[in-house]
Design a protein around this motif. Structure first.
Motif, PDB file in Angstrom:
ATOM      1  N   UNK A   1      12.442 -22.780 -18.995  1.00 63.05           N
ATOM      2  CA  UNK A   1      13.511 -22.696 -19.988  1.00 63.05           C
ATOM      3  C   UNK A   1      14.197 -24.014 -20.280  1.00 63.05           C
ATOM      4  N   UNK A   2      14.014 -25.018 -19.423  1.00 61.16           N
ATOM      5  CA  UNK A   2      14.576 -26.336 -19.725  1.00 61.16           C
ATOM      6  C   UNK A   2      13.964 -26.904 -21.002  1.00 61.16           C
ATOM      7  N   UNK A   3      12.755 -26.471 -21.331  1.00 57.60           N
ATOM      8  CA  UNK A   3      12.115 -26.877 -22.586  1.00 57.60           C
ATOM      9  C   UNK A   3      12.984 -26.437 -23.776  1.00 57.60           C
TER      10      UNK A   3
ATOM     11  N   UNK B   1      10.690 -20.385 -30.005  1.00 58.75           N
ATOM     12  CA  UNK B   1      10.356 -21.209 -28.845  1.00 58.75           C
ATOM     13  C   UNK B   1       9.600 -20.369 -27.821  1.00 58.75           C
ATOM     14  N   UNK B   2       8.338 -20.682 -27.637  1.00 54.67           N
ATOM     15  CA  UNK B   2       7.488 -19.967 -26.684  1.00 54.67           C
ATOM     16  C   UNK B   2       7.252 -20.833 -25.454  1.00 54.67           C
ATOM     17  N   UNK B   3       7.420 -20.239 -24.291  1.00 58.48           N
ATOM     18  CA  UNK B   3       7.237 -20.976 -23.040  1.00 58.48           C
ATOM     19  C   UNK B   3       5.860 -20.756 -22.436  1.00 58.48           C
TER      20      UNK B   3
ATOM     21  N   UNK C   1       2.443 -13.080 -21.432  1.00 55.79           N
ATOM     22  CA  UNK C   1       3.779 -13.301 -21.978  1.00 55.79           C
ATOM     23  C   UNK C   1       3.787 -13.924 -23.362  1.00 55.79           C
ATOM     24  N   UNK C   2       2.636 -14.348 -23.882  1.00 53.78           N
ATOM     25  CA  UNK C   2       2.606 -14.919 -25.233  1.00 53.78           C
ATOM     26  C   UNK C   2       2.061 -13.930 -26.258  1.00 53.78           C
TER      27      UNK C   2
ATOM     28  N   UNK D   1       7.150 -22.793 -34.972  1.00 48.23           N
ATOM     29  CA  UNK D   1       6.797 -22.442 -33.604  1.00 48.23           C
ATOM     30  C   UNK D   1       6.777 -23.696 -32.734  1.00 48.23           C
ATOM     31  N   UNK D   2       7.524 -23.661 -31.663  1.00 51.94           N
ATOM     32  CA  UNK D   2       7.525 -24.740 -30.672  1.00 51.94           C
ATOM     33  C   UNK D   2       7.041 -24.126 -29.365  1.00 51.94           C
ATOM     34  N   UNK D   3       5.872 -24.545 -28.915  1.00 50.20           N
ATOM     35  CA  UNK D   3       5.202 -23.904 -27.784  1.00 50.20           C
ATOM     36  C   UNK D   3       5.019 -24.912 -26.662  1.00 50.20           C
TER      37      UNK D   3
END
Length: 389
Positions: A39-41, A248-250, A273-274, A327-329
């Motif tokens: 989650x820091x991303x 935002x996808x981790x 999870x994606x 989308x930021x992955x």
């Protein structure tokens, strides 16, 4: 003392530009997936958006995304990045190793050690192990259904989040959770109910690590058990707004063929999870196409030949929402293991934060991506990593 002396520092704090909305945009939304330590991303992404003046009107999150989202929505704009830093520096403050890490193999070994420390000791300001293991706790006891106590997270939220501000509605906040009794997904939305620390904690109550959180007469677990992205909630509530959505996808749906069991477990977690993100965007594209067809057909029929329901549908379809999704992955580093979501070293935190910050800066260079179409285009989706391919 930090784990790796060569780890880059967090980006310097810079004043943000004046808030603005791109052309055609009524609402900026930030959609934050769950992913624990990754989650820091998301925090790095928010810092870059804040510096660009692109501050969200809507924040929706699941699990760690719900926690980051509460910190954003529960603070004035000038304090949000500071509070995010406070949270992430606080929960990753424990020293992990004094040994230097030279190369992927050494870094991988220290990351594994860091994850082991987390499972053994918990994380400061986040969670701590119960004194009694659940496997030997009496049935029905407080310690019988989880390994960790999340009381430290409650104290952290009360310190970092102004819940009165969060509930005033300047930024719409929503957190996803799942009802333990009936398995139904639920969103705690600040426009529909008063958000308390319990709602944020419920969204992040991932079993069997964390206990369910009671809200009223119901008990809730982490929303990622059902859907790890709150994108559907944002699009369902778009009404007639034209939205610019930062999704935002981790966990990345795209990856490599596994070469050992750790790779298998990591890839399994990524896919699990994606999976919902693409499903949701495909669903809304198809729904928009159906609505557009109905709009064109109803336009050919005189109003006096329509019944009340058909006229109401015609009015609704006259103001169809449009959305541009950026989308930021997160892209996994070569040395990261399947434990990447519970590897809380300060060095990894800084790397995740910096990665989100730089990815967002690269995305924002595509200025044309920020515009929301007003020509019945439906959903437009852009991803900096695919663009570079």
């Amino acid at each position: 003392m930090d784990t790796f002396g060569s780890s880059p520092p967090l980006p310097p704090k810079r004043p943000g530009k004046r808030s603005w909305h791109p052309r055609g945009c009524d609402n900026i939304a930030l959609v934050l997936q769950g992913g624990g330590a990754l989650g820091a991303y998301q925090a790095g992404i928010y810092q870059a958006l804040d510096e660009a003046g692109l501050r969200p009107d809507t924040v929706a999150g699941v699990s760690i995304g719900g926690i980051n989202g509460a910190i954003i929505a529960g603070n004035p704009p000038e304090r949000r990045v500071e509070r995010l830093r406070d949270f992430w520096e606080g929960i990753t403050a424990r020293p992990v190793s004094l040994l230097p890490a030279d190369g992927d193999a050494a870094r991988r070994a220290i990351n594994i050690w860091s994850a082991l420390l987390t499972t053994t000791l918990g994380q400061p300001g986040f969670f701590a192990p119960y004194p009694v293991n659940p496997w030997i706790s009496p049935r029905g006891a407080t310690t019988a259904t989880a390994f960790y106590d999340t009381t430290p997270l409650r104290e952290t939220l009360l310190r970092l989040v102004d819940f009165d501000l969060l509930n005033k509605g300047a930024v719409r906040y929503a957190a996803g959770a799942v009802n333990v009794l009936n398995g139904n997904f639920a969103y705690f939305d600040s426009t529909q109910s008063r958000i308390l620390p319990d709602h944020v904690m419920a969204s992040a109550a991932l079993p069997p690590a964390f206990p369910a959180v009671q809200i009223g007469t119901d008990h809730y677990w982490d929303g990622g058990l059902v859907s790890n992205t709150p994108l559907q909630h944002v699009l369902d509530n778009a009404a007639c707004l034209h939205m610019l959505i930062f999704q935002v996808d981790l966990f990345s749906a795209r990856g490599m063929i596994p070469r050992d069991m750790d790779d298998v477990l990591a890839r399994q977690k990524d896919i699990q999870f994606s999976s919902r993100t693409r499903l949701v965007t495909d669903y809304f594209r198809e729904k928009h196409d159906r609505d557009l067809t109905a709009k064109k057909l109803l336009a050919k029929i005189p109003d006096d030949q329509l019944d009340a329901d058909e006229r109401a549908l015609k009015v609704r379809l006259a103001h169809m929402p449009e959305a541009t999704i950026l989308e930021l992955i997160y892209q996994q580093a070569a040395y990261e293991t399947q434990a990447k979501d519970y590897e809380f070293s300060a060095s990894s935190m800084r790397e995740h934060w910096n990665s989100g910050y730089l990815d967002t800066q690269r995305t924002l260079r595509h200025r044309n991506w920020l515009e929301v179409s007003e020509s019945d285009a439906g959903l437009s989706v852009h991803d900096i990593h695919r663009a570079d391919d």
